[in-house]
Scaffold this motif. Sequence first.
Motif, PDB file in Angstrom:
ATOM      1  N   SER A  42       0.831  -1.215   0.000  1.00  0.00           N
ATOM      2  CA  SER A  42       0.000   0.000   0.000  1.00  0.00           C
ATOM      3  C   SER A  42       0.861   1.259   0.000  1.00  0.00           C
ATOM      4  N   ALA A  43       2.029   1.182   0.642  1.00  0.00           N
ATOM      5  CA  ALA A  43       2.908   2.346   0.754  1.00  0.00           C
ATOM      6  C   ALA A  43       3.384   2.846  -0.606  1.00  0.00           C
ATOM      7  N   ALA A  44       3.457   1.947  -1.572  1.00  0.00           N
ATOM      8  CA  ALA A  44       3.942   2.327  -2.907  1.00  0.00           C
ATOM      9  C   ALA A  44       3.120   3.463  -3.503  1.00  0.00           C
ATOM     10  N   SER A  45       1.814   3.480  -3.222  1.00  0.00           N
ATOM     11  CA  SER A  45       0.955   4.513  -3.797  1.00  0.00           C
ATOM     12  C   SER A  45       0.548   5.581  -2.785  1.00  0.00           C
ATOM     13  N   ASP A  63      14.072   1.992  -2.457  1.00  0.00           N
ATOM     14  CA  ASP A  63      14.084   1.488  -3.832  1.00  0.00           C
ATOM     15  C   ASP A  63      12.851   1.944  -4.607  1.00  0.00           C
ATOM     16  N   ALA A  64      11.743   2.161  -3.877  1.00  0.00           N
ATOM     17  CA  ALA A  64      10.497   2.617  -4.508  1.00  0.00           C
ATOM     18  C   ALA A  64      10.480   4.142  -4.692  1.00  0.00           C
TER      19      ALA A  64
END
Length: 89
Positions: A42-45, A63-64
């Motif tokens: 979820s943290a990616a977005s 890295d993201a």
Amino acid sequence: MKKIMVVCGNGLGTSLMMEMAVKEVVNKIGLSAEVDHEDLSSAASSKADIWVAATDVATQLEDAGKKNIVSLANIFDKASIEEQLKKFV
């Protein structure tokens, strides 16, 4: 007001325990912040001013492309949380 997101692999126990420690430190240093927790996928977005995670997850956040990461070797180390948070305020 800053938004602090505490992240762990599944967004369950570990991040909740870290969130409580982060809230305690935020209150101690008088930082105006909203603190929440979630899982890594979820943290990616998600958007946040500061990210808090255990070292392995912090590397994945970096890295993201996330910035302002508090990386914890020991998730219960409030002194480390405080020291690193102060760098971003």
